[in-house]
Design an enzyme around this catalytic site. Structure first.
Site, mmCIF file in Angstrom:
data_model
loop_
_atom_site.group_PDB
_atom_site.id
_atom_site.type_symbol
_atom_site.label_atom_id
_atom_site.label_comp_id
_atom_site.label_asym_id
_atom_site.label_seq_id
_atom_site.Cartn_x
_atom_site.Cartn_y
_atom_site.Cartn_z
ATOM 1 N N GLU A 90 23.012 40.906 53.631
ATOM 2 C CA GLU A 90 23.971 42.009 53.447
ATOM 3 C C GLU A 90 25.233 41.565 54.157
ATOM 4 O O GLU A 90 25.214 41.348 55.360
ATOM 5 C CB GLU A 90 23.365 43.290 54.038
ATOM 6 C CG GLU A 90 24.123 44.535 53.662
ATOM 7 C CD GLU A 90 25.209 44.823 54.642
ATOM 8 O OE1 GLU A 90 26.330 44.289 54.446
ATOM 9 O OE2 GLU A 90 24.962 45.553 55.593
ATOM 10 N N CYS A 122 30.129 47.704 58.060
ATOM 11 C CA CYS A 122 30.185 47.048 56.749
ATOM 12 C C CYS A 122 30.648 48.021 55.672
ATOM 13 O O CYS A 122 31.026 47.600 54.584
ATOM 14 C CB CYS A 122 28.840 46.449 56.394
ATOM 15 S SG CYS A 122 27.490 47.546 56.732
ATOM 16 N N GLY A 159 28.254 33.004 56.734
ATOM 17 C CA GLY A 159 26.893 32.831 57.248
ATOM 18 C C GLY A 159 25.852 33.090 56.161
ATOM 19 O O GLY A 159 24.933 32.298 55.943
ATOM 20 N N GLY A 160 26.003 34.206 55.437
ATOM 21 C CA GLY A 160 25.039 34.564 54.392
ATOM 22 C C GLY A 160 24.994 33.513 53.294
ATOM 23 O O GLY A 160 23.926 33.115 52.825
ATOM 24 N N GLY A 178 25.591 40.054 58.238
ATOM 25 C CA GLY A 178 26.659 39.340 58.943
ATOM 26 C C GLY A 178 27.754 38.918 58.001
ATOM 27 O O GLY A 178 28.042 39.602 57.010
ATOM 28 N N SER A 179 28.335 37.760 58.287
ATOM 29 C CA SER A 179 29.522 37.319 57.543
ATOM 30 C C SER A 179 29.139 36.722 56.189
ATOM 31 O O SER A 179 28.009 36.278 55.979
ATOM 32 C CB SER A 179 30.266 36.261 58.354
ATOM 33 O OG SER A 179 29.474 35.093 58.455
HETATM 34 P P1 NAP Z 1 27.760 35.663 61.495
HETATM 35 O O1 NAP Z 1 28.693 34.635 61.983
HETATM 36 O O2 NAP Z 1 27.488 35.691 60.043
HETATM 37 O O3 NAP Z 1 26.379 35.460 62.286
HETATM 38 C C1 NAP Z 1 25.231 36.285 62.079
HETATM 39 C C2 NAP Z 1 23.980 35.507 62.454
HETATM 40 O O4 NAP Z 1 23.799 34.445 61.529
HETATM 41 C C3 NAP Z 1 24.020 34.877 63.828
HETATM 42 O O5 NAP Z 1 22.709 34.950 64.370
HETATM 43 C C4 NAP Z 1 24.374 33.432 63.557
HETATM 44 O O6 NAP Z 1 23.723 32.630 64.497
HETATM 45 C C5 NAP Z 1 23.755 33.189 62.190
HETATM 46 N N1 NAP Z 1 24.522 32.254 61.377
HETATM 47 C C6 NAP Z 1 25.798 32.397 60.942
HETATM 48 N N2 NAP Z 1 26.160 31.360 60.176
HETATM 49 C C7 NAP Z 1 25.090 30.531 60.123
HETATM 50 C C8 NAP Z 1 24.838 29.282 59.493
HETATM 51 N N3 NAP Z 1 25.774 28.661 58.755
HETATM 52 N N4 NAP Z 1 23.629 28.719 59.660
HETATM 53 C C9 NAP Z 1 22.690 29.327 60.413
HETATM 54 N N5 NAP Z 1 22.872 30.496 61.039
HETATM 55 C C10 NAP Z 1 24.056 31.096 60.906
HETATM 56 O O7 NAP Z 1 28.240 37.101 61.890
HETATM 57 P P2 NAP Z 1 28.693 37.677 63.293
HETATM 58 O O8 NAP Z 1 28.416 36.706 64.390
HETATM 59 O O9 NAP Z 1 28.058 38.980 63.378
HETATM 60 O O10 NAP Z 1 30.236 37.920 63.147
HETATM 61 C C11 NAP Z 1 31.154 36.956 62.716
HETATM 62 C C12 NAP Z 1 32.009 37.542 61.590
HETATM 63 O O11 NAP Z 1 31.164 38.058 60.568
HETATM 64 C C13 NAP Z 1 32.862 38.721 61.986
HETATM 65 O O12 NAP Z 1 34.097 38.349 62.513
HETATM 66 C C14 NAP Z 1 32.976 39.462 60.706
HETATM 67 O O13 NAP Z 1 34.039 38.954 59.956
HETATM 68 C C15 NAP Z 1 31.716 39.200 59.953
HETATM 69 N N6 NAP Z 1 30.721 40.312 59.978
HETATM 70 C C16 NAP Z 1 30.684 41.148 58.936
HETATM 71 C C17 NAP Z 1 29.746 42.170 58.944
HETATM 72 C C18 NAP Z 1 29.701 43.127 57.828
HETATM 73 O O14 NAP Z 1 28.856 43.990 57.837
HETATM 74 N N7 NAP Z 1 30.540 43.007 56.882
HETATM 75 C C19 NAP Z 1 28.860 42.353 59.977
HETATM 76 C C20 NAP Z 1 28.912 41.469 61.037
HETATM 77 C C21 NAP Z 1 29.851 40.441 61.000
HETATM 78 P P3 NAP Z 1 24.447 31.572 65.456
HETATM 79 O O15 NAP Z 1 25.715 32.195 65.916
HETATM 80 O O16 NAP Z 1 23.456 31.350 66.537
HETATM 81 O O17 NAP Z 1 24.631 30.393 64.588
#
Ligand code: NAP
Length: 498
Positions: A264, A301, A244-245, A240-241
């Site tokens: 990742e 990604c 988040g990571g 993910g982001s």
């Molecule tokens: P994300 O916001 O990182 O979320 C992925 C997972 O992690 C979700 O289940 C989310 O759950 C959880 N999460 C995120 N932040 C957290 C935190 N601080 N504490 C606990 N859990 C957390 O990614 P996304 O929803 O897929 O997309 C959002 C943005 O991420 C996109 O706009 C993009 O910029 C980026 N992204 C990048 C890639 C890549 O491969 N580069 C892939 C996907 C997304 P909850 O929502 O339930 O909290």
């Protein structure tokens, strides 16, 4: 609440909470049928305890028994493909052909792990026989792998099948002998439920211990954080982001007992085009780059977000052609309105810098949650002063970086941080002159490509998908391909048992 779907906790289904959410159509913002609920602390504890109880029995299941479990998941996924893809298409707006391909990849990687764990040369044991007469004497030593214990997997938004409930993280952890608890991604909860049912049913069909698999829903940071904080959890996997990571890694490191956490987080995957290649192939390169960068509306990604070109006689023609092609492209639906808004905001922030020029963008305006393809450009010398303009923009855009010479290219590669991939385009006869570039590329990335595009990751024995921070949290491991299993195995040496 009516139409509420339960969490899967081993062989039980529960629904205790009151914080409901539903999937939203990325096409028009309509609420899709069915409700899901944030897992409660009690449900989280229950899933973690069940996984801890299942762990010793599952670890001791033979590789053949675990392989039968993985193969039965494939059988059920294939049997239920039509329904899964129908729902997944509603929740993600990804086209059916893409989802068919992703389902194929999901099944193939489960099959691949089933094959690998029964191959003794892959999970090699090392035996050193006792040497009692040596000074000092050597004991008998047998080194083997065991599963690390219960693993939490965060489903990814951009791979609703191949990196979600039954995706590569789950497949590799189950293959390693580790129970898995998936925190479903809130953008595709019903897809997660249908796939989770396949894993639960396969576990029952093949007599796996209760608790070997759980699926908890959540649209709340709390669910993932409480899960990862539970003392029974021994590892985590995330796609993910970067925000988040990073947040989850910090949390994991503050646990009383820190655990490995494999995140990742993507990258800008720089492509370097040397003068000889651009002068010979600039037409092919313009369309190839735009194909790669707009594939899946740029939500991969491995999307090439940075293209560094060495100064050449065809630079202006190349930029003009990029302008012509991108203006003809159509916007496409992104995975959610929030992801589309993030894309637009990031793009706008970067394009507003005076050092950045917009080369072209799709002419038609995007509808609800659509991503508009865009090409920007800047000088390498400006990027070196403001490297933040090279940050990942998750969506169908790319930045062309105009470099005076190889020295500037090397400097740019030095400031952009860790990457999943780097790519070099040059003519074969000139490749030996660029060992310095290749060395730099290997230093910053997990996969180095030659004269090809980074999107499309082969799932095999040799693949490496991961790179130095911030592409991933531990560049020694991969999240794609057979070697991904080593994230969830721990070596133990047995001394003096012969
Ligand atoms: P994300 O916001 O990182 O979320 C992925 C997972 O992690 C979700 O289940 C989310 O759950 C959880 N999460 C995120 N932040 C957290 C935190 N601080 N504490 C606990 N859990 C957390 O990614 P996304 O929803 O897929 O997309 C959002 C943005 O991420 C996109 O706009 C993009 O910029 C980026 N992204 C990048 C890639 C890549 O491969 N580069 C892939 C996907 C997304 P909850 O929502 O339930 O909290």
């Amino acid at each position: 609440m009516k139409n509420a779907h339960p969490h899967i906790i081993g062989y039980e289904e529960t629904l205790e909470g009151r914080e409901f959410f539903a999937a939203i159509s990325p096409l028009d913002g309509q609420t899709l049928p069915g409700h899901f609920c944030n897992a409660t602390e009690t449900e989280i504890n229950h899933a973690a305890q069940k996984a801890a109880i299942a762990a010793p029995a599952y670890r001791n299941a033979t590789p053949e028994q675990r392989a039968a479990f993985l193969n039965d998941i494939v059988r059920l996924l294939e049997e239920r493909t039509a329904e899964i893809i129908r729902i997944c298409d509603l929740e993600t707006a990804l086209p059916e052909t893409r989802l068919q391909g992703e389902m194929g990849r999901t099944c193939n990687q489960l099959r691949m792990f089933a094959t690998q764990i029964t191959d003794k040369t892959f999970l090699e044991e090392i035996h050193e026989e006792a040497l009692p007469d040596r000074v000092p004497p050597r004991p008998d030593l047998l080194r083997k792998y065991i599963g690390i214990g219960p693993v939490v997997v965060f489903g990814a938004s951009n791979f609703p099948l191949a990196f979600s409930v039954a995706g590569g993280d789950t497949a590799s952890a189950l293959a390693a002998g580790c129970p898995v608890i998936v925190k479903g991604h809130p953008l595709h909860p019903y897809t997660s439920q249908l796939v989770g049912n396949c894993i639960r049913d396969a576990a029952q069909n093949t007599d796996m211990p209760d608790g070997v698999f759980s699926l908890l829903h959540g649209k709340s940071n709390r669910v993932g954080q409480q899960l990862l904080a539970h003392p029974a959890i021994k590892a985590g996997a995330f796609t993910g982001s970067q925000n988040g990571g990073r947040a989850l890694l910090q949390m994991v490191n503050q646990r009383h007992t820190p655990i490995p956490f494999f995140a990742e987080m993507g990258s800008v995957n720089p492509i370097v085009i040397m003068r000889d290649s651009l002068e010979k192939n600039y037409e092919e390169l313009a369309s190839g780059i735009l194909n790669s960068c707009t594939l899946g509306v740029g939500q991969f990604c491995t999307n090439p977000g940075l293209v560094i070109i060495e100064k050449s006689a065809v630079q202006e023609q190349f930029l003009k052609l990029l302008h012509e092609i991108v203006c003809e492209l159509k916007p496409g639906p992104m995975l959610s309105a929030e992801i589309a808004n993030n894309y637009m905001a990031m793009k706008r922030a970067i394009a507003s810098r005076h050092i950045v020029k917009i080369i072209g963008k799709a002419q038609s305006e995007g509808k609800y949650a659509e991503g508009v393809p865009c090409v920007m450009a800047c000088r390498a010398s400006d990027l070196l002063q403001a490297p933040e303009i090279a940050e990942e923009v998750f969506g169908p855009s790319t930045m062309i970086v105009l470099a005076e010479d190889k020295n500037e290219i090397l400097q740019v590669l030095s400031v952009i941080g860790g990457q999943l991939t780097t790519t070099l385009f040059c003519e074969k006869e000139n490749l030996p002159q660029h060992q310095d570039l290749l060395d730099k590329m290997a230093e910053i990335a997990g996969r180095v490509l030659y004269n090809s595009y980074p999107t499309g990751v082969e799932v095999g024995l040799a693949m490496q998908h991961g790179g130095p921070w911030p592409a991933s949290t531990d560049s020694r491991f991969t999240s794609v391909g057979a070697q991904a299993i080593f994230r969830f195995l721990r070596p133990v040496v047995w001394q003096n048992f012969e």
